[in-house]
Design a protein around this motif. Structure first.
Motif, PDB file in Angstrom:
ATOM      1  N   UNK A 200      33.480  44.689  30.695  1.00 49.04           N
ATOM      2  CA  UNK A 200      34.819  44.889  30.189  1.00 49.04           C
ATOM      3  C   UNK A 200      35.272  43.683  29.369  1.00 49.04           C
ATOM      4  N   UNK A 201      36.254  43.921  28.516  1.00 49.93           N
ATOM      5  CA  UNK A 201      36.818  42.827  27.726  1.00 49.93           C
ATOM      6  C   UNK A 201      37.547  41.866  28.665  1.00 49.93           C
ATOM      7  N   UNK A 202      37.257  40.577  28.609  1.00 52.99           N
ATOM      8  CA  UNK A 202      37.865  39.618  29.537  1.00 52.99           C
ATOM      9  C   UNK A 202      39.390  39.670  29.508  1.00 52.99           C
TER      10      UNK A 202
ATOM     11  N   UNK B 296      26.274  52.813  38.286  1.00 53.09           N
ATOM     12  CA  UNK B 296      27.092  52.118  37.295  1.00 53.09           C
ATOM     13  C   UNK B 296      27.649  50.833  37.884  1.00 53.09           C
ATOM     14  N   UNK B 297      27.597  49.754  37.107  1.00 53.47           N
ATOM     15  CA  UNK B 297      28.254  48.504  37.459  1.00 53.47           C
ATOM     16  C   UNK B 297      29.327  48.211  36.425  1.00 53.47           C
ATOM     17  N   UNK B 298      30.527  47.928  36.899  1.00 52.52           N
ATOM     18  CA  UNK B 298      31.628  47.532  36.039  1.00 52.52           C
ATOM     19  C   UNK B 298      31.859  46.034  36.247  1.00 52.52           C
ATOM     20  N   UNK B 299      31.473  45.222  35.257  1.00 52.30           N
ATOM     21  CA  UNK B 299      31.688  43.783  35.307  1.00 52.30           C
ATOM     22  C   UNK B 299      33.040  43.493  34.663  1.00 52.30           C
ATOM     23  N   UNK B 300      34.023  43.124  35.476  1.00 54.65           N
ATOM     24  CA  UNK B 300      35.391  43.079  35.002  1.00 54.65           C
ATOM     25  C   UNK B 300      35.758  41.891  34.149  1.00 54.65           C
ATOM     26  N   UNK B 301      35.164  40.719  34.419  1.00 51.99           N
ATOM     27  CA  UNK B 301      35.508  39.494  33.691  1.00 51.99           C
ATOM     28  C   UNK B 301      37.016  39.247  33.690  1.00 51.99           C
ATOM     29  N   UNK B 302      37.657  39.529  34.845  1.00 49.22           N
ATOM     30  CA  UNK B 302      39.086  39.291  34.966  1.00 49.22           C
ATOM     31  C   UNK B 302      39.964  40.390  34.404  1.00 49.22           C
ATOM     32  N   UNK B 303      39.391  41.529  34.060  1.00 48.89           N
ATOM     33  CA  UNK B 303      40.170  42.637  33.507  1.00 48.89           C
ATOM     34  C   UNK B 303      40.944  43.350  34.614  1.00 48.89           C
TER      35      UNK B 303
ATOM     36  N   UNK C 207      26.776  55.744  42.509  1.00 46.98           N
ATOM     37  CA  UNK C 207      26.727  54.391  43.051  1.00 46.98           C
ATOM     38  C   UNK C 207      27.511  53.497  42.084  1.00 46.98           C
ATOM     39  N   UNK C 208      28.610  52.946  42.566  1.00 47.10           N
ATOM     40  CA  UNK C 208      29.483  52.143  41.720  1.00 47.10           C
ATOM     41  C   UNK C 208      29.605  50.735  42.280  1.00 47.10           C
ATOM     42  N   UNK C 209      29.432  49.740  41.397  1.00 52.26           N
ATOM     43  CA  UNK C 209      29.660  48.346  41.745  1.00 52.26           C
ATOM     44  C   UNK C 209      30.791  47.803  40.873  1.00 52.26           C
ATOM     45  N   UNK C 210      31.779  47.198  41.516  1.00 48.71           N
ATOM     46  CA  UNK C 210      32.902  46.590  40.814  1.00 48.71           C
ATOM     47  C   UNK C 210      32.863  45.086  41.027  1.00 48.71           C
ATOM     48  N   UNK C 211      33.009  44.322  39.932  1.00 48.05           N
ATOM     49  CA  UNK C 211      32.949  42.871  39.999  1.00 48.05           C
ATOM     50  C   UNK C 211      34.119  42.263  39.226  1.00 48.05           C
ATOM     51  N   UNK C 212      34.810  41.296  39.850  1.00 42.82           N
ATOM     52  CA  UNK C 212      35.830  40.496  39.157  1.00 42.82           C
ATOM     53  C   UNK C 212      36.834  41.369  38.412  1.00 42.82           C
ATOM     54  N   UNK C 213      37.496  42.249  39.143  1.00 41.80           N
ATOM     55  CA  UNK C 213      38.366  43.250  38.552  1.00 41.80           C
ATOM     56  C   UNK C 213      39.604  43.428  39.434  1.00 41.80           C
TER      57      UNK C 213
END
Length: 259
Positions: free
Chosen positions: A64-66, A85-92, A110-116
């Protein structure tokens, strides 16, 4: 027309380390160096990226856009997760508007959420923000002010942030000011859940048990190094358990429930 880049996620990435006279100079991890967003800062781009990932035969990572806020409305809802699917949030942030349906992970997903941050979901449920029937992994995320509101059904009105019937793994995350009419102001677990190093604060249920977390009969819950504080409910101020519970190195304090 904007380009949507969804990068494949490899199960194994070789790590190349440069060593000199016993001193580690640096490591290069192929495929995880760049944080360039694969979707721009628009909800339509995010929806298109998830749809593309679902259609992909392999596992995919969506960057994602930071610090972007993706506004979700009844006209812009997130597709159910049906693949890996992995959603890398980068603070979003995912920001729901009133009455917008929550996000679902199907039994095949299967969903992974990071930094969101997931905020503002106000839905009849099950699960205000997320209803997981598959495998959900949450790392470094914040769930704030999400609600499961249904008054007509205990399932639909439970799990203010997450309603889990599959496999849930949470680490280093915060659940703040979430609410449910029935059980589990933050999390309702009816499957298998492991929560590590996470904080539950000021979550609430109106009627049912577990202002922060409710673990139903037949479910398995592990809480490790967690803090449950200032939560309130109709029964079991911080935690309500009817299943198998492992509680380790955790604090449950200043929660309230009627006597």
């Amino acid at each position: 027309m904007c380009a949507i880049r969804v990068r494949p996620q490899f199960s194994r990435s070789p790590i190349v380390c440069l060593l000199g006279i016993g001193v580690l100079l640096g490591c290069l991890v192929p495929g995880r160096v760049s944080a360039e967003p694969s979707v721009g800062c628009s909800t339509s781009s995010l929806i298109a990226a998830i749809a593309a990932a679902n259609a992909s035969p392999g596992a995919d990572v969506i960057d994602l856009a930071p610090s972007c806020t993706y506004a979700l409305t009844s006209a812009d809802t997130l597709p159910d997760i049906t693949s890996v699917v992995t959603l890398a949030g980068h603070g979003a942030r995912l920001l729901w508007s009133f009455g917008t349906p929550g996000w679902q992970v199907t039994s095949a997903g299967q969903l992974t959420l990071q930094d969101l941050t997931l905020e503002g979901a106000y839905y009849s449920g099950p699960g205000g923000a997320l209803y997981n029937q598959g495998a959900l992994t949450v790392s470094g995320c914040t769930f704030i002010n999400n609600q499961a509101t249904a008054a007509y059904d205990e399932n639909a009105g439970s799990g203010g942030a997450i309603y889990n019937t599959g496999t849930l793994v949470v680490s280093n995350s915060r659940f703040l000011d979430n609410a449910a009419r029935y059980g589990g102001g933050a999390i309702l677990n009816a499957g298998t859940a492991t929560v590590d190093a996470s904080v539950f604060d000021h979550n609430h249920t109106a009627i049912g048990g577990g202002g922060a977390v409710r673990n139903r009969a037949g479910a398995d819950l592990t809480l490790w190094r967690c803090v449950l504080s200032n939560n309130s409910s109709g029964g079991g101020g911080g935690l309500s358990n009817a299943g198998d519970l492992v509680l380790q190195e955790s604090q449950i304090l200043s929660n309230t429930a009627p006597i």
